[in-house]
Design an enzyme around this catalytic site. Structure first.
Site, PDB file in Angstrom:
ATOM      1  N   GLU A  78     105.405  63.433  57.976  1.00  0.00           N
ATOM      2  CA  GLU A  78     106.017  63.487  59.057  1.00  0.00           C
ATOM      3  C   GLU A  78     106.874  64.915  58.884  1.00  0.00           C
ATOM      4  O   GLU A  78     107.158  65.728  59.770  1.00  0.00           O
ATOM      5  CB  GLU A  78     107.308  62.317  59.091  1.00  0.00           C
ATOM      6  CG  GLU A  78     108.519  62.617  59.803  1.00  0.00           C
ATOM      7  CD  GLU A  78     109.997  62.221  59.148  1.00  0.00           C
ATOM      8  OE1 GLU A  78     111.025  62.719  59.513  1.00  0.00           O
ATOM      9  OE2 GLU A  78     109.707  61.313  58.579  1.00  0.00           O
ATOM     10  N   ASP A 127     109.865  59.842  64.268  1.00  0.00           N
ATOM     11  CA  ASP A 127     109.356  60.184  62.940  1.00  0.00           C
ATOM     12  C   ASP A 127     107.716  59.914  62.776  1.00  0.00           C
ATOM     13  O   ASP A 127     106.791  60.731  62.193  1.00  0.00           O
ATOM     14  CB  ASP A 127     109.835  59.357  61.998  1.00  0.00           C
ATOM     15  CG  ASP A 127     111.345  59.818  61.585  1.00  0.00           C
ATOM     16  OD1 ASP A 127     111.848  60.824  61.984  1.00  0.00           O
ATOM     17  OD2 ASP A 127     112.167  59.127  60.958  1.00  0.00           O
ATOM     18  N   ASP A 161     106.382  67.731  61.639  1.00  0.00           N
ATOM     19  CA  ASP A 161     107.825  68.297  62.301  1.00  0.00           C
ATOM     20  C   ASP A 161     107.653  70.097  62.017  1.00  0.00           C
ATOM     21  O   ASP A 161     108.126  70.494  63.206  1.00  0.00           O
ATOM     22  CB  ASP A 161     108.961  68.068  61.194  1.00  0.00           C
ATOM     23  CG  ASP A 161     110.303  68.682  61.656  1.00  0.00           C
ATOM     24  OD1 ASP A 161     110.689  68.566  62.677  1.00  0.00           O
ATOM     25  OD2 ASP A 161     110.781  69.493  60.766  1.00  0.00           O
ATOM     26  N   GLU A 171     105.962  62.670  64.810  1.00  0.00           N
ATOM     27  CA  GLU A 171     105.841  63.815  63.874  1.00  0.00           C
ATOM     28  C   GLU A 171     104.434  63.514  63.073  1.00  0.00           C
ATOM     29  O   GLU A 171     103.728  64.424  62.378  1.00  0.00           O
ATOM     30  CB  GLU A 171     107.055  64.297  63.045  1.00  0.00           C
ATOM     31  CG  GLU A 171     108.113  64.859  64.240  1.00  0.00           C
ATOM     32  CD  GLU A 171     109.427  65.135  63.702  1.00  0.00           C
ATOM     33  OE1 GLU A 171     110.067  66.068  64.212  1.00  0.00           O
ATOM     34  OE2 GLU A 171     109.712  64.258  62.674  1.00  0.00           O
TER      35      GLU A 171
END
Length: 276
Positions: free
Chosen positions: A60, A133, A64, A136
Site C-alpha cells: 500500500e 488501501d 500510494d 493502492e
C-alpha cells in the site's frame, strides 16, 4: 476430518482462490505473481487472525507513491499554466480515500480482499478506507511485478476519467471556498463543519457534516479532518447547486408557460376584435 477430505477441501479452496485471482487479473489487465497478489489482498485483520501473515501495508505504501507520481505527472503535463497550489488541489480531488474506494468498487475489489472475521462482520468489504488501501496495494504489486510502465498504464486507465472529470468541474479548486461562494450567492449563510473521529490513533477515520443554516447538506469521510471537510463541502456544493438548477429550470418553465398563455390570450383578443 480424514486426511483425504482435508486434502479435498484444501484443493477446492485453492482452486476457488486461483479462479478468483484470474477474474481480478482480467479486470486489471495483468497476470501477477500469485504470492504477490495474495499479499496485496491481505488486510491486517486477516493476517492477525491467521498467525501473523504478511499484510498488504508495505505494498500500500509503495502503491500510494506510484499513484501519486503518475497522477502528478499527468496533471503537470496537461495543465502547464496552473500554479503549484491548484495542481496540488486537483491531485487531492483525485487521490483521496473516497475516489479510490469508488474505483475499487468499480473493480468489485471488495469481493477479493482477505478480511478477518471482525472486519467482515462490520461491512469491511465496502469500507472506503479498506478499499482505498487495497487498491493502492494492488497498484504497488503491479509495479513490483510488471514495472513502472505497466503500473502507470493501470493508473491511467483507472484514474484518467476522474482527472478529466475533476478538471472539467473545477474540482481542483478548494471545495470549501466554492461552497461558501455558492451559499453566499444563494443567500443561505456561512457553512460550518461538524467533525467526528473514530478508530485508533494510528488509523483514525474522520467524518464531517457540512451544515448551512442548521441544515446538513452533505457529509464526507477521510483520513484527515481536512480531507473529510473537503469531501463534505463537495457533497454539499453538488446538492445545493442541483437544487438551485432545479429552481431555475422550474422558474424558466413557469415563465415560458406564462408567456405562451399571454400570447394565446392576445391572439384570442385580436380574433375577437377582427370578428367585431
Amino acid at each position: 476430518m480424514s486426511d483425504a477430505k482435508a486434502d479435498s477441501t484444501a484443493k477446492k479452496k485453492a482452486d476457488n482462490t486461483a479462479s478468483s485471482h484470474t477474474l481480478l487479473e482480467g479486470r486489471l489487465g495483468y497476470k501477477l505473481e500469485s504470492a504477490l497478489l495474495v499479499r496485496a489482498l491481505t488486510h491486517r485483520s486477516y493476517a492477525y487472525e491467521n498467525g501473523g501473515l504478511p499484510t498488504n501495508e508495505r505494498l500500500e505504501f509503495l502503491g500510494d507513491s506510484v499513484l501519486g507520481l503518475v497522477v502528478t505527472d499527468t496533471l503537470y503535463r496537461t495543465h502547464p499554466d496552473l500554479p503549484e497550489g491548484q495542481l496540488a488541489k486537483l491531485r487531492a480531488a483525485v487521490v483521496n480515500s473516497r475516489a479510490l474506494a469508488e474505483v475499487g468498487r468499480g473493480l468489485e475489489l471488495g469481493s477479493f480482499i482477505r478480511l478477518g472475521r471482525g472486519e467482515e462482520g462490520t461491512g469491511g468489504r465496502d469500507k472506503a478506507s479498506i478499499l482505498a488501501d487495497t487498491l493502492e496495494a494492488v497498484i504497488g504489486a503491479v509495479y513490483l511485478d510488471q514495472g513502472l510502465e505497466a503500473a502507470g498504464e493501470l493508473v491511467h486507465r483507472l484514474f484518467d476519467p476522474l482527472i478529466e472529470k475533476s478538471s472539467n468541474l473545477g474540482a481542483g479548486l478548494d471545495w470549501k471556498t466554492s461552497l461558501q461562494e455558492l451559499t453566499a450567492t444563494e443567500g443561505l449563510g456561512v457553512p460550518e463543519y461538524l467533525v467526528t473521529e473514530t478508530g485508533p490513533d494510528h488509523e483514525k477515520t474522520f467524518t464531517a457534516a457540512a451544515r448551512v443554516g442548521g441544515v446538513s447538506y452533505g457529509t464526507g469521510t477521510g483520513r484527515s479532518k481536512k480531507e473529510a471537510e473537503q469531501q463534505a463541502a463537495e457533497s454539499a456544493w453538488r446538492a445545493i447547486r442541483s437544487a438551485a438548477d432545479e429552481r431555475a429550470k422550474a422558474a424558466a418553465q413557469a415563465a415560458q408557460t406564462a408567456a405562451e398563455a399571454a400570447e394565446r390570450a392576445q391572439g384570442n383578443a385580436d380574433a375577437s376584435s377582427a370578428s367585431a
